[in-house]
Scaffold this active site. Sequence first.
Site, PDB file in Angstrom:
ATOM      1  CG  HIS A  84      -1.793   1.146   1.420  1.00  0.00           C
ATOM      2  ND1 HIS A  84      -3.158   1.102   1.255  1.00  0.00           N
ATOM      3  CD2 HIS A  84      -1.518   2.436   1.765  1.00  0.00           C
ATOM      4  CE1 HIS A  84      -3.677   2.302   1.480  1.00  0.00           C
ATOM      5  NE2 HIS A  84      -2.704   3.133   1.800  1.00  0.00           N
ATOM      6  CD  GLU A  85       1.809   3.622   3.666  1.00  0.00           C
ATOM      7  OE1 GLU A  85       1.984   4.654   2.982  1.00  0.00           O
ATOM      8  OE2 GLU A  85       0.843   3.491   4.443  1.00  0.00           O
TER       9      GLU A  85
ATOM     10  CG  HIS B  13       0.241   6.059  -0.672  1.00  0.00           C
ATOM     11  ND1 HIS B  13      -0.896   6.459  -1.324  1.00  0.00           N
ATOM     12  CD2 HIS B  13      -0.152   5.627   0.556  1.00  0.00           C
ATOM     13  CE1 HIS B  13      -1.952   6.268  -0.528  1.00  0.00           C
ATOM     14  NE2 HIS B  13      -1.525   5.753   0.613  1.00  0.00           N
TER      15      HIS B  13
ATOM     16  CG  HIS C 222      -6.073   6.263   0.230  1.00  0.00           C
ATOM     17  ND1 HIS C 222      -5.740   7.369   0.957  1.00  0.00           N
ATOM     18  CD2 HIS C 222      -5.251   5.271   0.646  1.00  0.00           C
ATOM     19  CE1 HIS C 222      -4.754   7.064   1.790  1.00  0.00           C
ATOM     20  NE2 HIS C 222      -4.437   5.800   1.617  1.00  0.00           N
TER      21      HIS C 222
ATOM     22  CE1 TYR D   3      -8.363   6.518   3.072  1.00  0.00           C
ATOM     23  CE2 TYR D   3     -10.433   7.543   3.694  1.00  0.00           C
ATOM     24  CZ  TYR D   3      -9.087   7.645   3.436  1.00  0.00           C
ATOM     25  OH  TYR D   3      -8.487   8.860   3.566  1.00  0.00           O
TER      26      TYR D   3
END
Length: 287
Positions: free
Chosen positions: A185-186, A189, A195, A241
């Site tokens: 996930h990071e 980014h 998101h 999310y």
Amino acid sequence: MTKAMYSTVMLLSILYCFLSQVSPLPVKNSTGANEGKVRLKRKYSDEMPDYDDITAMDQILEVNRMFRAPRGLSFREGDIAVSHVRSAINCPGNACLWPKSVDGFVYVPYLLSPLYDDMDRITIETGMQDIATGTCVKFIPRTHEASFLDIQPRYGCWSFLGQTGGSQTLSLQTPGCMWSGVASHEFMHALGFVHEQSRSDRDHYVTIVWKNVMRDYMHNFRKQVTNNLNSPYDYNSVMHYGRYAFSEDGGPTIIPKPDPYIPIGQRDGPSALDLHKINVLYNCGAN
Ligand SMILES: [Zn+2]
């Protein structure tokens, strides 16, 4: 057991099942007093999230709940670092993408803090590998490259958006962020992705339940001007999310539409569509 007793037990079970299904979108609340109640309800409803349903983002928000932004930084959407000096939010001319090498690969150099132990390193490298397998992005230990990820166990799980140039910190606290899905996930980014529910077209796919969002965190649900890469909205994105993100009182803050029961988010790692989007953004396979 007599027949009468058996019937009574059956009747009570049916009644209980019925009652426990009454609330179709039940509350989630992590505060002590309600925890038992919620757990009990969860057990009897297929809709309730249990441990298996905690998404990468749920875990990130749980870890980041207590931490304060380091000096000179603030955070968007819970885990995207924004430097007060330089901002990578706008990427004119795709300046925040990592450059593509002549061999068709996008090499992302990284330094891994010596503070991580072997298990941590395996977890983080699995997060990298899950992206590398199926895209043209390759994470490589830094030798001399000017721009690189400096992966450190600071407070919280967070990353800058895209390539900022030079050394850029990507924090994966241990043990809180030590899930390969959280690492992926990071890294997404860092590759330039926000998101999933921040997409400019998200209102066609989810309803944000504003009344359930903690007042001070409403800004985390702002839509972004995003390049959606001609890709479908992905409820299963590792960048989505969870259903209860930034919930004020345990009620859902994001409800998929038209079917409210579509599961959203997960923690396993990049979805097939996540990988597809990386391939499109970085024009993988063009060489
Ligand atoms: Zn994030």
